[in-house]
Design a protein around this motif. Structure first.
Motif, PDB file in Angstrom:
ATOM      1  N   ARG A 124       0.811  -1.216   0.000  1.00 20.40           N
ATOM      2  CA  ARG A 124       0.000   0.000   0.000  1.00 20.40           C
ATOM      3  C   ARG A 124       0.849   1.274   0.000  1.00 20.40           C
ATOM      4  N   GLU A 125       2.161   1.108   0.047  1.00 16.97           N
ATOM      5  CA  GLU A 125       3.049   2.271   0.065  1.00 16.97           C
ATOM      6  C   GLU A 125       2.911   3.054  -1.249  1.00 16.97           C
ATOM      7  N   ASN A 126       2.643   4.345  -1.161  1.00 13.86           N
ATOM      8  CA  ASN A 126       2.493   5.134  -2.382  1.00 13.86           C
ATOM      9  C   ASN A 126       3.342   6.398  -2.404  1.00 13.86           C
ATOM     10  N   LEU A 127       4.245   6.542  -1.445  1.00 16.79           N
ATOM     11  CA  LEU A 127       5.116   7.712  -1.415  1.00 16.79           C
ATOM     12  C   LEU A 127       6.587   7.341  -1.593  1.00 16.79           C
ATOM     13  N   ALA A 128       7.063   6.414  -0.797  1.00 11.76           N
ATOM     14  CA  ALA A 128       8.482   6.033  -0.859  1.00 11.76           C
ATOM     15  C   ALA A 128       8.785   5.283  -2.151  1.00 11.76           C
ATOM     16  N   TRP A 129      10.006   5.457  -2.627  1.00  5.62           N
ATOM     17  CA  TRP A 129      10.474   4.692  -3.781  1.00  5.62           C
ATOM     18  C   TRP A 129      11.046   3.346  -3.348  1.00  5.62           C
ATOM     19  N   VAL A 130      11.636   3.327  -2.172  1.00  7.69           N
ATOM     20  CA  VAL A 130      12.278   2.120  -1.642  1.00  7.69           C
ATOM     21  C   VAL A 130      11.803   1.914  -0.213  1.00  7.69           C
ATOM     22  N   VAL A 131      11.472   0.677   0.129  1.00  4.78           N
ATOM     23  CA  VAL A 131      11.011   0.386   1.488  1.00  4.78           C
ATOM     24  C   VAL A 131      11.865  -0.710   2.113  1.00  4.78           C
ATOM     25  N   PRO A 132      12.027  -0.650   3.442  1.00  3.83           N
ATOM     26  CA  PRO A 132      12.693  -1.752   4.138  1.00  3.83           C
ATOM     27  C   PRO A 132      11.712  -2.897   4.333  1.00  3.83           C
ATOM     28  N   VAL A 133      12.217  -4.099   4.310  1.00  2.47           N
ATOM     29  CA  VAL A 133      11.399  -5.289   4.584  1.00  2.47           C
ATOM     30  C   VAL A 133      12.094  -6.046   5.703  1.00  2.47           C
ATOM     31  N   GLN A 134      11.413  -6.193   6.829  1.00  2.00           N
ATOM     32  CA  GLN A 134      11.997  -6.864   7.978  1.00  2.00           C
ATOM     33  C   GLN A 134      11.170  -8.092   8.347  1.00  2.00           C
ATOM     34  N   ASN A 135      11.876  -9.124   8.802  1.00  2.00           N
ATOM     35  CA  ASN A 135      11.229 -10.377   9.191  1.00  2.00           C
ATOM     36  C   ASN A 135      10.423 -10.971   8.041  1.00  2.00           C
ATOM     37  N   ALA A 136      11.044 -11.046   6.883  1.00  2.00           N
ATOM     38  CA  ALA A 136      10.390 -11.619   5.708  1.00  2.00           C
ATOM     39  C   ALA A 136       9.920 -13.038   5.997  1.00  2.00           C
ATOM     40  N   PRO A 137       8.804 -13.468   5.388  1.00  2.00           N
ATOM     41  CA  PRO A 137       8.227 -14.790   5.669  1.00  2.00           C
ATOM     42  C   PRO A 137       9.181 -15.949   5.421  1.00  2.00           C
ATOM     43  N   HIS A 138      10.077 -15.798   4.464  1.00  2.00           N
ATOM     44  CA  HIS A 138      11.076 -16.853   4.236  1.00  2.00           C
ATOM     45  C   HIS A 138      12.282 -16.246   3.537  1.00  2.00           C
ATOM     46  N   GLY A 139      13.353 -17.018   3.461  1.00  2.00           N
ATOM     47  CA  GLY A 139      14.586 -16.498   2.899  1.00  2.00           C
ATOM     48  C   GLY A 139      15.240 -15.515   3.847  1.00  2.00           C
ATOM     49  N   PRO A 140      16.218 -14.758   3.361  1.00  2.00           N
ATOM     50  CA  PRO A 140      16.860 -13.752   4.218  1.00  2.00           C
ATOM     51  C   PRO A 140      15.821 -12.849   4.860  1.00  2.00           C
ATOM     52  N   SER A 141      15.956 -12.628   6.141  1.00  2.00           N
ATOM     53  CA  SER A 141      14.933 -11.926   6.909  1.00  2.00           C
ATOM     54  C   SER A 141      14.805 -10.452   6.547  1.00  2.00           C
ATOM     55  N   ASN A 142      15.932  -9.780   6.368  1.00  2.00           N
ATOM     56  CA  ASN A 142      15.913  -8.342   6.099  1.00  2.00           C
ATOM     57  C   ASN A 142      16.252  -8.050   4.648  1.00  2.00           C
ATOM     58  N   ARG A 143      15.479  -7.124   4.064  1.00  2.00           N
ATOM     59  CA  ARG A 143      15.626  -6.804   2.655  1.00  2.00           C
ATOM     60  C   ARG A 143      15.246  -5.345   2.426  1.00  2.00           C
ATOM     61  N   ILE A 144      15.453  -4.892   1.201  1.00  2.00           N
ATOM     62  CA  ILE A 144      14.834  -3.650   0.743  1.00  2.00           C
ATOM     63  C   ILE A 144      14.151  -3.965  -0.578  1.00  2.00           C
ATOM     64  N   SER A 145      13.193  -3.138  -0.945  1.00  2.00           N
ATOM     65  CA  SER A 145      12.480  -3.368  -2.200  1.00  2.00           C
ATOM     66  C   SER A 145      11.996  -2.062  -2.797  1.00  2.00           C
ATOM     67  N   LEU A 146      12.045  -1.954  -4.121  1.00  2.00           N
ATOM     68  CA  LEU A 146      11.370  -0.872  -4.790  1.00  2.00           C
ATOM     69  C   LEU A 146       9.873  -1.114  -4.657  1.00  2.00           C
ATOM     70  N   THR A 147       9.087  -0.059  -4.728  1.00  2.00           N
ATOM     71  CA  THR A 147       7.666  -0.146  -4.419  1.00  2.00           C
ATOM     72  C   THR A 147       6.798  -0.338  -5.659  1.00  2.00           C
ATOM     73  N   ILE A 148       5.543  -0.677  -5.420  1.00  2.00           N
ATOM     74  CA  ILE A 148       4.585  -0.899  -6.505  1.00  2.00           C
ATOM     75  C   ILE A 148       4.470   0.317  -7.430  1.00  2.00           C
ATOM     76  N   PRO A 149       4.336   1.557  -6.902  1.00  2.00           N
ATOM     77  CA  PRO A 149       4.256   2.706  -7.820  1.00  2.00           C
ATOM     78  C   PRO A 149       5.471   2.844  -8.726  1.00  2.00           C
ATOM     79  N   VAL A 150       6.660   2.546  -8.208  1.00  2.00           N
ATOM     80  CA  VAL A 150       7.873   2.617  -9.027  1.00  2.00           C
ATOM     81  C   VAL A 150       7.816   1.575 -10.131  1.00  2.00           C
ATOM     82  N   ILE A 151       7.424   0.360  -9.787  1.00  2.00           N
ATOM     83  CA  ILE A 151       7.326  -0.709 -10.785  1.00  2.00           C
ATOM     84  C   ILE A 151       6.341  -0.312 -11.884  1.00  2.00           C
ATOM     85  N   CYS A 152       5.166   0.152 -11.483  1.00  2.00           N
ATOM     86  CA  CYS A 152       4.097   0.434 -12.446  1.00  2.00           C
ATOM     87  C   CYS A 152       4.377   1.656 -13.304  1.00  2.00           C
ATOM     88  N   HIS A 153       5.323   2.502 -12.886  1.00  2.20           N
ATOM     89  CA  HIS A 153       5.633   3.715 -13.639  1.00  2.20           C
ATOM     90  C   HIS A 153       6.605   3.444 -14.787  1.00  2.20           C
TER      91      HIS A 153
END
Length: 335
Positions: A232-261
């Motif tokens: 639901r993030e619509n302002l940030a370009w990059v978000v932190p991801v903590q305690n991911a459901p599987h794989g490496p726990s901590n990550r960063i990701s570009l957001t949906i608005p960036v992808i769709c643009h």
């Protein structure tokens, strides 16, 4: 079912996916580097589907860390630089055309192997004009097999004949910040701001091509279904991801608005283990999986490249991919 149905190109085996994706990437490259990008007669944004109605500071090695980008670049200053560019002379415009770059975002996983198989054997990849960013990153040391940058470096960048094709500029996270997801995300966003300050929009970066995979659980980049509030993030370009459901726990990701643009958004998926999630994405978009959100948000600019195994029991209309940028040295004569 959604009325926004992406183009789905199916292939009997992995090799076919790799070759087609490579051609698709090169077509995106050539469009981006053309004199009038995205206004080429008979071309369009999706590549390979023109008749189907899809709309049209480096180190010596070319590897650029986020710590090498300006730390205090702001969207406001970026906007001012664009407003002050209206008076450029014709010679300056010609220089801009000459210096045009192909900006691409890559995810990790099996996509890296697809690009390895398809791109490295082609002779028409203008690596020296590429600016490569990452759709997401696992916050692990680069030497780890879980690192998207590390894996891409070993399987792709290190194998490019730079004396012949030039070196791509590769923008990765600051490895010294992997213990702090929020700071790492903020830092990488500054990298994006600097890289896209002079592009079409400063509200969001605009990639020429955004390449994604899709995991069996439905996550794309490091955006997981029903997890935190990142979808639901619509302002940030990059978000932190903590305690991911599987794989490496901590990550960063570009957001949906960036992808769709992006000018083009392309999913590359292979294997029977992906079939159940692909079925949900294509047949039950109301479930709100990340890929379904992108199919809607980037409507008309989305293409899927999948092998037949990934489409087992999936009700979709398959398209035949037409090679647009056949490379004689790669063994493809086009269709």
């Amino acid at each position: 079912m959604t009325t926004t149905v992406p183009k789905i190109f199916a292939f009997p085996e992995f090799a076919g996916v790799a070759e087609a994706v490579a051609d698709h990437v090169v077509h995106a490259q050539n469009t981006a580097l053309a004199k009038d990008p995205y206004k080429i007669k008979g071309s369009n944004s999706a590549g390979g589907v023109a008749s189907d109605g899809i709309m049209s500071g480096a180190t010596g090695s070319g590897i650029i860390s986020s710590s090498q980008s300006a730390a205090h670049v702001s969207r406001a200053s970026s906007s001012r630089s664009i407003k002050g560019s209206s008076g450029r002379s014709n010679s300056a415009k010609m220089k801009k055309v000459k210096e045009r770059r192909f900006k691409i975002a890559l995810s990790g996983g099996s996509l890296i192997q697809v690009l390895h198989e398809g791109l490295l054997k082609r002779t028409d990849v203008q690596w020296g004009k590429w600016d490569i960013y990452f759709a997401d990153e696992r916050l692990v040391p680069f030497e780890s097999p879980e690192s998207n940058f590390g894996r891409a470096k070993r399987q792709i960048f290190d194998q490019v004949d730079t004396s012949r094709y030039g070196s791509p500029k590769v923008y990765h996270i600051n490895e010294s910040l992997i213990d702090d997801p929020q700071e790492c995300a903020d830092d990488y966003e500054k990298v994006l701001i600097r890289g896209f300050a002079g592009r079409d929009s400063v509200k969001l970066p605009m990639f020429d091509l955004f390449l994604l995979g899709c995991a069996p659980d439905g996550h794309i980049a490091s955006l997981f279904p029903n997890f935190q509030e990142n979808l639901r993030e619509n302002l940030a370009w990059v978000v932190p991801v903590q305690n991911a459901p599987h794989g490496p726990s901590n990550r960063i990701s570009l957001t949906i608005p960036v992808i769709c643009h992006s000018h083009r958004v392309t999913f590359v998926v292979e294997g029977a283990t992906k079939a159940p999630i692909i079925k949900t994405i294509m047949e039950r978009p109301e479930k709100g999986l990340p890929s379904s959100i992108v199919n809607e948000g980037a409507a008309g600019r989305v293409a899927w490249f999948v092998d037949d195994d990934a489409l087992t029991d999936v009700s979709v209309t398959k398209k035949k991919y037409t090679f647009l940028e056949a490379d004689s040295d790669s063994g493809k004569s086009g269709n």
